[in-house]
Design a protein around this motif. Sequence first.
Motif, mmCIF file in Angstrom:
data_model
loop_
_atom_site.group_PDB
_atom_site.id
_atom_site.type_symbol
_atom_site.label_atom_id
_atom_site.label_comp_id
_atom_site.label_asym_id
_atom_site.label_seq_id
_atom_site.Cartn_x
_atom_site.Cartn_y
_atom_site.Cartn_z
ATOM 1 N N SER A 5 0.854 -1.178 0.000
ATOM 2 C CA SER A 5 0.000 0.000 0.000
ATOM 3 C C SER A 5 0.887 1.224 0.000
ATOM 4 N N LEU A 6 0.271 2.381 -0.210
ATOM 5 C CA LEU A 6 1.022 3.622 -0.250
ATOM 6 C C LEU A 6 0.618 4.558 0.875
ATOM 7 N N ALA A 7 0.075 4.020 1.972
ATOM 8 C CA ALA A 7 -0.285 4.854 3.118
ATOM 9 C C ALA A 7 0.985 5.305 3.824
ATOM 10 N N PRO A 8 1.172 6.611 4.021
ATOM 11 C CA PRO A 8 2.413 7.094 4.630
ATOM 12 C C PRO A 8 2.520 6.677 6.100
ATOM 13 N N ASP A 9 3.752 6.446 6.533
ATOM 14 C CA ASP A 9 4.023 6.107 7.931
ATOM 15 C C ASP A 9 5.283 6.868 8.334
ATOM 16 N N THR A 10 5.108 7.914 9.094
ATOM 17 C CA THR A 10 6.245 8.757 9.430
ATOM 18 C C THR A 10 7.260 8.029 10.295
ATOM 19 N N ALA A 11 6.818 7.011 11.062
ATOM 20 C CA ALA A 11 7.742 6.282 11.919
ATOM 21 C C ALA A 11 8.805 5.568 11.097
ATOM 22 N N LEU A 12 8.373 4.951 9.992
ATOM 23 C CA LEU A 12 9.320 4.234 9.144
ATOM 24 C C LEU A 12 9.881 5.121 8.047
ATOM 25 N N GLY A 13 9.246 6.246 7.786
ATOM 26 C CA GLY A 13 9.755 7.176 6.800
ATOM 27 C C GLY A 13 9.546 6.759 5.364
ATOM 28 N N SER A 14 8.727 5.760 5.088
ATOM 29 C CA SER A 14 8.486 5.294 3.723
ATOM 30 C C SER A 14 6.991 5.101 3.507
ATOM 31 N N PRO A 15 6.478 5.524 2.354
ATOM 32 C CA PRO A 15 5.062 5.287 2.080
ATOM 33 C C PRO A 15 4.774 3.867 1.607
ATOM 34 N N VAL A 16 5.814 3.094 1.305
ATOM 35 C CA VAL A 16 5.617 1.731 0.807
ATOM 36 C C VAL A 16 5.468 0.769 1.986
ATOM 37 N N ARG A 17 4.433 -0.079 1.926
ATOM 38 C CA ARG A 17 4.200 -1.103 2.945
ATOM 39 C C ARG A 17 4.044 -2.452 2.251
ATOM 40 N N LEU A 18 4.842 -3.408 2.615
ATOM 41 C CA LEU A 18 4.788 -4.738 2.013
ATOM 42 C C LEU A 18 4.498 -5.765 3.095
ATOM 43 N N GLN A 19 3.620 -6.706 2.772
ATOM 44 C CA GLN A 19 3.271 -7.762 3.716
ATOM 45 C C GLN A 19 3.476 -9.104 3.047
#
Length: 389
Positions: A5-19
């Motif tokens: 997904s492309l939901a931003p996550d400031t903790a990880l600093g990347s908008p990319v999320r892979l599961q």
Amino acid sequence: MTQSSLAPDTALGSPVRLQAVSAEGQPEVTPALEELYRGFEQELLVPLWTEIGDLMPAHPRSRATPHVWRWQRLRALAAQAGDLVPVGRGGERRAIALANPSLGGRPFATPTLWAAIQYLMPGEDAPEHRHTQHAFRFVVEGEGVWTVVGGDPVAMRRGDFLPQAGWNMHAHHNATTEPMAWIDGLDIPFQYANEAQFFEFGRDEISAAEHATPDRSRAERLWGHPGLRPVSAPEPSPGTPLLAYRWEHTDRALNDQLALEAEGFAGTVEPGHAAVRFSDPSTGADVLPTLRAEMHRVARGAETAPIRETGSSVYQVFDGSGAVTVGEESWSVTRGDLFVVPSWQPLSVRSEAGTSDSDSGALDLFRFSDSPIFEALGLDRTHVEGTTR
């Protein structure tokens, strides 16, 4: 199947999320795979194997859905807007766009097409502007408004189709004592998505000469003669130089096709279904680079074969009544109603029109689509049920 997904996550600093998931065709879920995916995330990388189901489906899956808008309701709301909203700067010409229910509230009929009802009160002028978006006006009822394109006043009457290539200055004026509504079609969503749009205000007021109400515009006098191109004409421009395609010519062409069919000759698309495409008299191509416009006439009792096409369309019922099926949706439609056909959704139409609700005794449908874009890119595909087309 989508695992990113492309939901931003400031903790990880990347908008990319892979599961990582256990599924057929996916790699085995291991700590090493999880570590690989975290590396992808940090470097803003998305592996195709997690996205292929969405990016490369077996057939188009449009974000738009079939929908119908009722003309009587649109007309009533436009009249309310006429009392409340100015037509000048800030009122944006009192244009009210159709918003497909599946496009997040954006004012888009489909991902590439804009359709709107525009309403001009008696004596009003819509001020001048221009934009790179290609546009047209189609009149389902009324007359008395002139659109002024490059200083050329062009009459707007019932059944008329009035195209206008992008970056032409244009304004409108209502010369009568009655309000008038029509539909606008543009390629706004296409240019928006591709970040290609420009807009510029023109004059706040048009001149006395442009308030003229000629029966024929200068463009019609030069270009409106079947099969004849003026020798003085310059090289073809990005859109048709003819600013009005009159209903009497469209009506006659459709009548002649059905008459030829009745006499046993070729001419119709399928039994009981006549159709014409508006074309640029200087090239024979579509009237606009990104928009195709057609008029269809379906004789009473005739039913069209289900057809699927890449790209999307907007239809308006010009006259008559009938039943329309788009994908899983079916509606009864009458004069003025508008409906959307998303990409690769099957469309079929059954005419229930007669002399009581149609001047032609048939169901007349105006259609515009994004077909020129798909054809230019080699992405056009059509399937008619029961044929190899």
